[in-house]
Design a protein around this motif. Structure first.
Motif, PDB file in Angstrom:
ATOM      1  N   LYS A 283       8.430  31.654 -20.949  1.00 31.31           N
ATOM      2  CA  LYS A 283       7.449  32.624 -21.427  1.00 31.31           C
ATOM      3  C   LYS A 283       6.324  31.975 -22.228  1.00 31.31           C
ATOM      4  O   LYS A 283       5.534  32.677 -22.854  1.00 31.31           O
ATOM      5  CB  LYS A 283       8.124  33.682 -22.291  1.00 31.31           C
TER       6      LYS A 283
ATOM      7  N   TYR B  48       3.749  30.745 -21.164  1.00 30.42           N
ATOM      8  CA  TYR B  48       2.453  30.994 -20.536  1.00 30.42           C
ATOM      9  C   TYR B  48       1.718  32.168 -21.181  1.00 30.42           C
ATOM     10  O   TYR B  48       0.509  32.344 -20.963  1.00 30.42           O
ATOM     11  CB  TYR B  48       2.651  31.281 -19.042  1.00 30.42           C
ATOM     12  N   ILE B  49       2.434  32.991 -21.959  1.00 33.97           N
ATOM     13  CA  ILE B  49       1.821  34.207 -22.504  1.00 33.97           C
ATOM     14  C   ILE B  49       0.654  33.871 -23.421  1.00 33.97           C
ATOM     15  O   ILE B  49      -0.430  34.451 -23.327  1.00 33.97           O
ATOM     16  CB  ILE B  49       2.877  35.045 -23.256  1.00 33.97           C
ATOM     17  N   SER B  50       0.865  32.914 -24.325  1.00 30.51           N
ATOM     18  CA  SER B  50      -0.208  32.548 -25.254  1.00 30.51           C
ATOM     19  C   SER B  50      -1.387  31.918 -24.525  1.00 30.51           C
ATOM     20  O   SER B  50      -2.551  32.160 -24.881  1.00 30.51           O
ATOM     21  CB  SER B  50       0.323  31.596 -26.324  1.00 30.51           C
ATOM     22  N   GLU B  51      -1.110  31.126 -23.489  1.00 27.48           N
ATOM     23  CA  GLU B  51      -2.196  30.507 -22.726  1.00 27.48           C
ATOM     24  C   GLU B  51      -2.980  31.552 -21.942  1.00 27.48           C
ATOM     25  O   GLU B  51      -4.202  31.447 -21.800  1.00 27.48           O
ATOM     26  CB  GLU B  51      -1.620  29.456 -21.764  1.00 27.48           C
ATOM     27  N   THR B  52      -2.292  32.572 -21.453  1.00 28.67           N
ATOM     28  CA  THR B  52      -2.974  33.643 -20.728  1.00 28.67           C
ATOM     29  C   THR B  52      -3.929  34.395 -21.643  1.00 28.67           C
ATOM     30  O   THR B  52      -5.074  34.701 -21.259  1.00 28.67           O
ATOM     31  CB  THR B  52      -1.949  34.616 -20.124  1.00 28.67           C
ATOM     32  N   LEU B  53      -3.475  34.715 -22.851  1.00 29.21           N
ATOM     33  CA  LEU B  53      -4.336  35.413 -23.801  1.00 29.21           C
ATOM     34  C   LEU B  53      -5.522  34.548 -24.197  1.00 29.21           C
ATOM     35  O   LEU B  53      -6.662  35.039 -24.288  1.00 29.21           O
ATOM     36  CB  LEU B  53      -3.539  35.808 -25.040  1.00 29.21           C
TER      37      LEU B  53
ATOM     38  N   THR C 243      -6.928  32.170 -22.417  1.00 27.56           N
ATOM     39  CA  THR C 243      -7.834  32.111 -21.274  1.00 27.56           C
ATOM     40  C   THR C 243      -8.679  33.367 -21.181  1.00 27.56           C
ATOM     41  O   THR C 243      -9.884  33.310 -20.879  1.00 27.56           O
ATOM     42  CB  THR C 243      -7.043  31.928 -19.967  1.00 27.56           C
ATOM     43  N   PHE C 244      -8.084  34.523 -21.467  1.00 24.37           N
ATOM     44  CA  PHE C 244      -8.823  35.780 -21.468  1.00 24.37           C
ATOM     45  C   PHE C 244      -9.930  35.766 -22.524  1.00 24.37           C
ATOM     46  O   PHE C 244     -11.067  36.166 -22.250  1.00 24.37           O
ATOM     47  CB  PHE C 244      -7.864  36.946 -21.725  1.00 24.37           C
TER      48      PHE C 244
ATOM     49  N   GLN D 211      -2.809  36.094 -31.201  1.00 26.13           N
ATOM     50  CA  GLN D 211      -2.816  34.725 -30.684  1.00 26.13           C
ATOM     51  C   GLN D 211      -2.095  33.780 -31.631  1.00 26.13           C
ATOM     52  O   GLN D 211      -1.352  32.892 -31.197  1.00 26.13           O
ATOM     53  CB  GLN D 211      -4.253  34.264 -30.461  1.00 26.13           C
TER      54      GLN D 211
END
Length: 312
Positions: A73, A75-80, A82-83, A209
Protein backbone atom coordinates in the motif's frame (compact mmCIF):
# COMPACT_ATOMS: atom_id res chain seq x y z
CA UNK A 1 -21.28 27.51 -32.71
CA UNK A 2 -18.62 24.94 -31.91
CA UNK A 3 -16.45 26.20 -34.77
CA UNK A 4 -16.72 29.77 -33.45
CA UNK A 5 -15.71 28.60 -29.96
CA UNK A 6 -12.74 26.67 -31.33
CA UNK A 7 -11.52 29.66 -33.34
CA UNK A 8 -11.85 31.93 -30.31
CA UNK A 9 -9.99 29.44 -28.13
CA UNK A 10 -7.22 29.10 -30.72
CA UNK A 11 -6.77 32.88 -30.89
CA UNK A 12 -6.58 33.02 -27.11
CA UNK A 13 -3.93 30.28 -27.01
CA UNK A 14 -1.89 32.01 -29.71
CA UNK A 15 -2.06 35.38 -27.94
CA UNK A 16 -1.11 33.83 -24.59
CA UNK A 17 1.73 31.87 -26.16
CA UNK A 18 3.17 35.04 -27.68
CA UNK A 19 2.91 36.79 -24.31
CA UNK A 20 4.67 33.98 -22.47
CA UNK A 21 7.39 33.71 -25.12
CA UNK A 22 8.16 37.40 -24.64
CA UNK A 23 8.47 36.84 -20.90
CA UNK A 24 10.54 33.68 -21.38
CA UNK A 25 12.98 35.56 -23.58
CA UNK A 26 13.86 37.76 -20.61
CA UNK A 27 13.68 35.15 -17.83
CA UNK A 28 14.91 31.92 -19.45
CA UNK A 29 18.11 32.04 -17.39
CA UNK A 30 16.12 31.78 -14.16
CA UNK A 31 14.00 28.93 -15.49
CA UNK A 32 17.04 27.06 -16.79
CA UNK A 33 18.96 27.57 -13.54
CA UNK A 34 16.05 26.21 -11.53
CA UNK A 35 15.75 23.15 -13.76
CA UNK A 36 19.49 22.49 -13.61
CA UNK A 37 19.35 22.61 -9.82
CA UNK A 38 16.63 19.94 -9.91
CA UNK A 39 19.22 17.68 -11.49
CA UNK A 40 21.84 18.74 -8.93
CA UNK A 41 19.39 17.91 -6.15
CA UNK A 42 18.79 14.46 -7.66
CA UNK A 43 22.53 13.98 -8.05
CA UNK A 44 23.08 14.86 -4.38
CA UNK A 45 20.39 12.42 -3.30
CA UNK A 46 22.00 9.73 -5.43
CA UNK A 47 25.40 10.47 -3.92
CA UNK A 48 24.24 10.17 -0.30
CA UNK A 49 22.82 6.74 -1.12
CA UNK A 50 26.40 5.50 -1.48
CA UNK A 51 27.03 6.64 2.10
CA UNK A 52 23.89 5.05 3.53
CA UNK A 53 24.32 2.24 6.02
CA UNK A 54 21.18 0.31 7.00
CA UNK A 55 20.44 -0.22 10.66
CA UNK A 56 17.63 -0.58 13.18
CA UNK A 57 14.71 1.77 12.58
CA UNK A 58 14.89 4.71 14.97
CA UNK A 59 12.27 5.27 17.64
CA UNK A 60 9.60 7.51 16.15
CA UNK A 61 6.38 8.85 17.65
CA UNK A 62 4.67 8.81 14.26
CA UNK A 63 5.41 5.11 13.84
CA UNK A 64 3.70 4.44 17.18
CA UNK A 65 0.61 6.52 16.40
CA UNK A 66 0.06 5.65 12.72
CA UNK A 67 -0.46 2.10 11.49
CA UNK A 68 2.05 0.80 8.97
CA UNK A 69 0.70 0.52 5.44
CA UNK A 70 3.11 -2.14 4.25
CA UNK A 71 4.81 -2.50 0.92
CA UNK A 72 1.61 -3.35 -0.94
CA UNK A 73 0.00 0.00 0.00
CA UNK A 74 3.00 2.30 -0.23
CA UNK A 75 1.73 3.54 -3.59
CA UNK A 76 -1.03 5.54 -1.88
CA UNK A 77 1.21 8.43 -0.84
CA UNK A 78 2.87 8.53 -4.27
CA UNK A 79 -0.52 8.61 -5.97
CA UNK A 80 -1.63 11.59 -3.90
CA UNK A 81 1.67 13.40 -4.53
CA UNK A 82 1.37 12.79 -8.27
CA UNK A 83 -2.14 14.25 -8.19
CA UNK A 84 -0.89 17.39 -6.40
CA UNK A 85 2.06 17.75 -8.78
CA UNK A 86 0.04 17.40 -11.98
CA UNK A 87 -2.83 19.55 -10.68
CA UNK A 88 -0.47 22.43 -9.92
CA UNK A 89 1.15 22.21 -13.34
CA UNK A 90 -2.27 22.30 -15.01
CA UNK A 91 -3.24 25.33 -12.93
CA UNK A 92 -0.11 27.28 -13.88
CA UNK A 93 -0.97 26.78 -17.57
CA UNK A 94 -4.66 27.61 -17.24
CA UNK A 95 -4.23 31.16 -18.70
CA UNK A 96 -3.68 29.50 -22.09
CA UNK A 97 -7.24 28.13 -22.02
CA UNK A 98 -9.45 30.11 -19.67
CA UNK A 99 -10.42 33.72 -20.19
CA UNK A 100 -9.88 34.74 -16.57
CA UNK A 101 -6.13 35.33 -16.53
CA UNK A 102 -4.72 36.08 -13.09
CA UNK A 103 -1.11 34.91 -13.46
CA UNK A 104 1.67 34.66 -15.99
CA UNK A 105 2.91 31.08 -16.37
CA UNK A 106 6.58 31.97 -16.88
CA UNK A 107 6.69 34.38 -13.94
CA UNK A 108 4.89 32.00 -11.58
CA UNK A 109 7.38 29.23 -12.37
CA UNK A 110 10.30 31.59 -11.81
CA UNK A 111 8.92 32.15 -8.34
CA UNK A 112 8.17 28.47 -7.68
CA UNK A 113 11.63 27.36 -8.80
CA UNK A 114 13.23 29.96 -6.53
CA UNK A 115 11.34 28.52 -3.55
CA UNK A 116 12.27 24.97 -4.53
CA UNK A 117 15.96 25.73 -5.04
CA UNK A 118 16.31 27.48 -1.67
CA UNK A 119 14.53 24.66 0.17
CA UNK A 120 16.42 21.91 -1.66
CA UNK A 121 19.75 23.63 -0.98
CA UNK A 122 19.01 23.52 2.75
CA UNK A 123 17.88 19.90 2.39
CA UNK A 124 21.16 18.85 0.75
CA UNK A 125 23.18 20.41 3.55
CA UNK A 126 21.01 18.69 6.16
CA UNK A 127 21.01 15.11 4.87
CA UNK A 128 24.73 15.19 4.12
CA UNK A 129 25.44 16.35 7.67
CA UNK A 130 24.10 13.15 9.25
CA UNK A 131 22.99 9.95 7.51
CA UNK A 132 20.18 8.16 9.33
CA UNK A 133 19.20 4.52 8.70
CA UNK A 134 16.32 4.71 6.25
CA UNK A 135 12.92 3.49 7.49
CA UNK A 136 11.70 2.60 4.00
CA UNK A 137 11.48 -1.10 3.16
CA UNK A 138 14.16 -1.06 0.49
CA UNK A 139 16.53 0.78 2.87
CA UNK A 140 16.43 -1.80 5.67
CA UNK A 141 18.98 -4.45 6.49
CA UNK A 142 18.82 -7.35 4.07
CA UNK A 143 17.58 -5.35 1.09
CA UNK A 144 19.79 -5.30 -2.00
CA UNK A 145 19.03 -1.61 -2.50
CA UNK A 146 20.00 -0.57 1.03
CA UNK A 147 23.65 -0.21 -0.01
CA UNK A 148 24.83 0.83 -3.42
CA UNK A 149 28.00 -0.84 -4.75
CA UNK A 150 30.92 1.38 -5.59
CA UNK A 151 30.19 3.05 -8.95
CA UNK A 152 32.12 1.63 -11.87
CA UNK A 153 32.27 4.96 -13.69
CA UNK A 154 31.41 8.59 -13.20
CA UNK A 155 28.59 8.24 -15.72
CA UNK A 156 26.82 5.81 -13.40
CA UNK A 157 26.66 8.57 -10.79
CA UNK A 158 25.77 11.35 -13.23
CA UNK A 159 22.89 9.42 -14.76
CA UNK A 160 21.44 8.89 -11.22
CA UNK A 161 19.65 5.76 -12.49
CA UNK A 162 16.58 7.81 -13.44
CA UNK A 163 13.78 7.28 -12.55
CA UNK A 164 14.38 4.29 -10.26
CA UNK A 165 17.17 6.09 -8.45
CA UNK A 166 14.76 8.91 -7.60
CA UNK A 167 12.11 6.67 -6.06
CA UNK A 168 14.36 4.12 -4.36
CA UNK A 169 16.91 6.36 -2.71
CA UNK A 170 18.19 5.98 0.85
CA UNK A 171 19.86 8.43 3.22
CA UNK A 172 18.24 11.64 1.95
CA UNK A 173 15.83 11.89 4.86
CA UNK A 174 15.87 15.25 6.62
CA UNK A 175 13.83 16.81 5.29
CA UNK A 176 11.15 15.34 3.00
CA UNK A 177 11.41 16.32 -0.66
CA UNK A 178 7.78 15.36 -1.27
CA UNK A 179 6.70 17.85 1.39
CA UNK A 180 8.89 20.56 -0.16
CA UNK A 181 7.03 20.33 -3.46
CA UNK A 182 3.63 19.94 -1.81
CA UNK A 183 4.02 22.93 0.50
CA UNK A 184 5.53 25.19 -2.18
CA UNK A 185 2.61 24.40 -4.48
CA UNK A 186 0.01 24.94 -1.75
CA UNK A 187 1.59 28.20 -0.59
CA UNK A 188 1.79 29.49 -4.16
CA UNK A 189 -1.85 28.78 -4.84
CA UNK A 190 -2.75 30.25 -1.45
CA UNK A 191 -1.39 33.58 -2.65
CA UNK A 192 -2.25 33.59 -6.34
CA UNK A 193 -5.22 31.25 -6.56
CA UNK A 194 -8.79 32.52 -6.58
CA UNK A 195 -10.88 29.60 -5.29
CA UNK A 196 -11.16 29.50 -1.51
CA UNK A 197 -12.40 25.91 -1.51
CA UNK A 198 -9.32 24.78 -3.45
CA UNK A 199 -7.05 26.63 -1.02
CA UNK A 200 -8.65 24.83 1.92
CA UNK A 201 -8.49 21.53 0.05
CA UNK A 202 -4.80 22.13 -0.67
CA UNK A 203 -3.94 22.51 3.01
CA UNK A 204 -6.01 19.42 3.86
CA UNK A 205 -4.15 17.42 1.22
CA UNK A 206 -0.80 18.63 2.61
CA UNK A 207 -1.74 17.35 6.08
CA UNK A 208 -2.99 14.03 4.68
CA UNK A 209 0.19 13.74 2.60
CA UNK A 210 2.26 14.14 5.77
CA UNK A 211 0.42 11.29 7.49
CA UNK A 212 0.65 9.04 4.43
CA UNK A 213 4.40 9.52 4.14
CA UNK A 214 4.90 8.50 7.75
CA UNK A 215 2.43 5.60 7.52
CA UNK A 216 4.26 4.36 4.41
CA UNK A 217 7.52 4.49 6.43
CA UNK A 218 9.17 6.57 3.72
CA UNK A 219 10.31 9.17 6.22
CA UNK A 220 10.58 9.68 9.94
CA UNK A 221 8.24 12.13 11.60
CA UNK A 222 11.11 14.58 12.06
CA UNK A 223 11.61 14.69 8.28
CA UNK A 224 8.04 15.83 7.73
CA UNK A 225 7.99 18.18 10.73
CA UNK A 226 11.17 19.98 9.69
CA UNK A 227 9.81 20.35 6.16
CA UNK A 228 6.67 22.07 7.43
CA UNK A 229 8.38 24.94 9.22
CA UNK A 230 11.46 25.16 6.97
CA UNK A 231 9.54 25.50 3.69
CA UNK A 232 7.06 27.96 5.19
CA UNK A 233 9.90 30.12 6.51
CA UNK A 234 11.80 29.95 3.21
CA UNK A 235 8.73 31.01 1.24
CA UNK A 236 7.87 33.73 3.77
CA UNK A 237 11.28 35.44 3.67
CA UNK A 238 12.10 34.80 0.01
CA UNK A 239 8.69 36.05 -1.11
CA UNK A 240 9.52 39.46 0.36
CA UNK A 241 12.77 39.64 -1.63
CA UNK A 242 11.37 38.64 -5.02
CA UNK A 243 9.63 41.19 -7.26
CA UNK A 244 5.88 40.89 -6.98
CA UNK A 245 3.92 39.46 -9.89
CA UNK A 246 2.10 42.18 -11.84
CA UNK A 247 -1.66 42.45 -11.91
CA UNK A 248 -3.02 41.29 -15.24
CA UNK A 249 -6.70 41.92 -14.53
CA UNK A 250 -6.92 44.45 -17.32
CA UNK A 251 -5.50 42.14 -19.97
CA UNK A 252 -2.19 41.23 -21.53
CA UNK A 253 -2.40 42.80 -24.96
CA UNK A 254 0.42 45.19 -24.21
CA UNK A 255 2.85 42.27 -24.23
CA UNK A 256 1.96 41.17 -27.74
CA UNK A 257 4.53 42.03 -30.42
CA UNK A 258 3.63 45.06 -32.51
CA UNK A 259 3.83 45.18 -36.28
CA UNK A 260 5.98 48.29 -36.65
CA UNK A 261 9.67 48.09 -35.94
CA UNK A 262 9.82 51.33 -34.01
CA UNK A 263 7.44 49.92 -31.38
CA UNK A 264 9.53 46.80 -30.66
CA UNK A 265 11.78 48.67 -28.24
CA UNK A 266 8.75 49.88 -26.32
CA UNK A 267 7.40 46.36 -25.93
CA UNK A 268 10.79 45.14 -24.71
CA UNK A 269 10.97 47.95 -22.20
CA UNK A 270 7.51 47.08 -20.89
CA UNK A 271 8.52 43.43 -20.55
CA UNK A 272 11.53 44.44 -18.46
CA UNK A 273 9.28 46.50 -16.23
CA UNK A 274 6.99 43.52 -15.90
CA UNK A 275 9.80 41.20 -14.82
CA UNK A 276 10.93 43.77 -12.27
CA UNK A 277 7.50 43.77 -10.70
CA UNK A 278 6.46 47.18 -12.07
CA UNK A 279 3.02 47.36 -13.54
CA UNK A 280 2.73 48.76 -17.07
CA UNK A 281 -1.04 48.87 -17.00
CA UNK A 282 -2.68 52.07 -18.24
CA UNK A 283 -4.39 54.08 -15.50
CA UNK A 284 -7.87 53.80 -17.05
CA UNK A 285 -8.12 50.02 -16.75
CA UNK A 286 -11.00 48.53 -14.83
CA UNK A 287 -10.91 47.95 -11.09
CA UNK A 288 -8.25 45.47 -10.06
CA UNK A 289 -8.82 42.37 -7.98
CA UNK A 290 -5.27 42.16 -6.69
CA UNK A 291 -4.53 43.72 -3.32
CA UNK A 292 -1.00 43.98 -1.88
CA UNK A 293 0.31 41.43 -4.34
CA UNK A 294 -2.36 38.86 -3.41
CA UNK A 295 -5.11 37.63 -5.68
CA UNK A 296 -8.48 37.91 -3.92
CA UNK A 297 -10.56 34.76 -3.79
CA UNK A 298 -14.21 34.69 -4.76
CA UNK A 299 -15.60 35.59 -1.32
CA UNK A 300 -13.12 38.35 -0.58
CA UNK A 301 -13.64 39.87 -4.03
CA UNK A 302 -17.30 40.56 -3.27
CA UNK A 303 -16.36 42.15 0.05
CA UNK A 304 -13.70 44.31 -1.63
CA UNK A 305 -16.16 45.56 -4.22
CA UNK A 306 -18.68 46.47 -1.51
CA UNK A 307 -16.02 48.32 0.47
CA UNK A 308 -14.97 50.27 -2.60
CA UNK A 309 -18.53 51.31 -3.32
CA UNK A 310 -19.12 52.47 0.25
CA UNK A 311 -15.96 54.52 0.21
CA UNK A 312 -16.76 56.15 -3.12
Amino acid sequence: MVWFWCVKLWKRICAETTTEINLLADSWKYILSGLIFQYIHGLAARGVHYLHRPGPTLQDVGFFLLPEFGQDKSYISETLFTFVFLSFIVWTFHPFIFKSKKIYTVLIWCRVLAFLVASQFLRIITFYSTQLPGPNYHCREGSKLARLPHPESVFEVLLINFPRGMTHGCGDLIFSSHMIFTLVFVLTYQKYGTKRCIKQLGWLIAVVQSFLIIASRKHYTVDVTVAWYTVNLVVFFLDKKLPELPDRTGGASFLLPLSTRDKDSKTKEENHKLLNGNSVDPPDWRQRTQVNGKILDDANLVHADATAMNGA
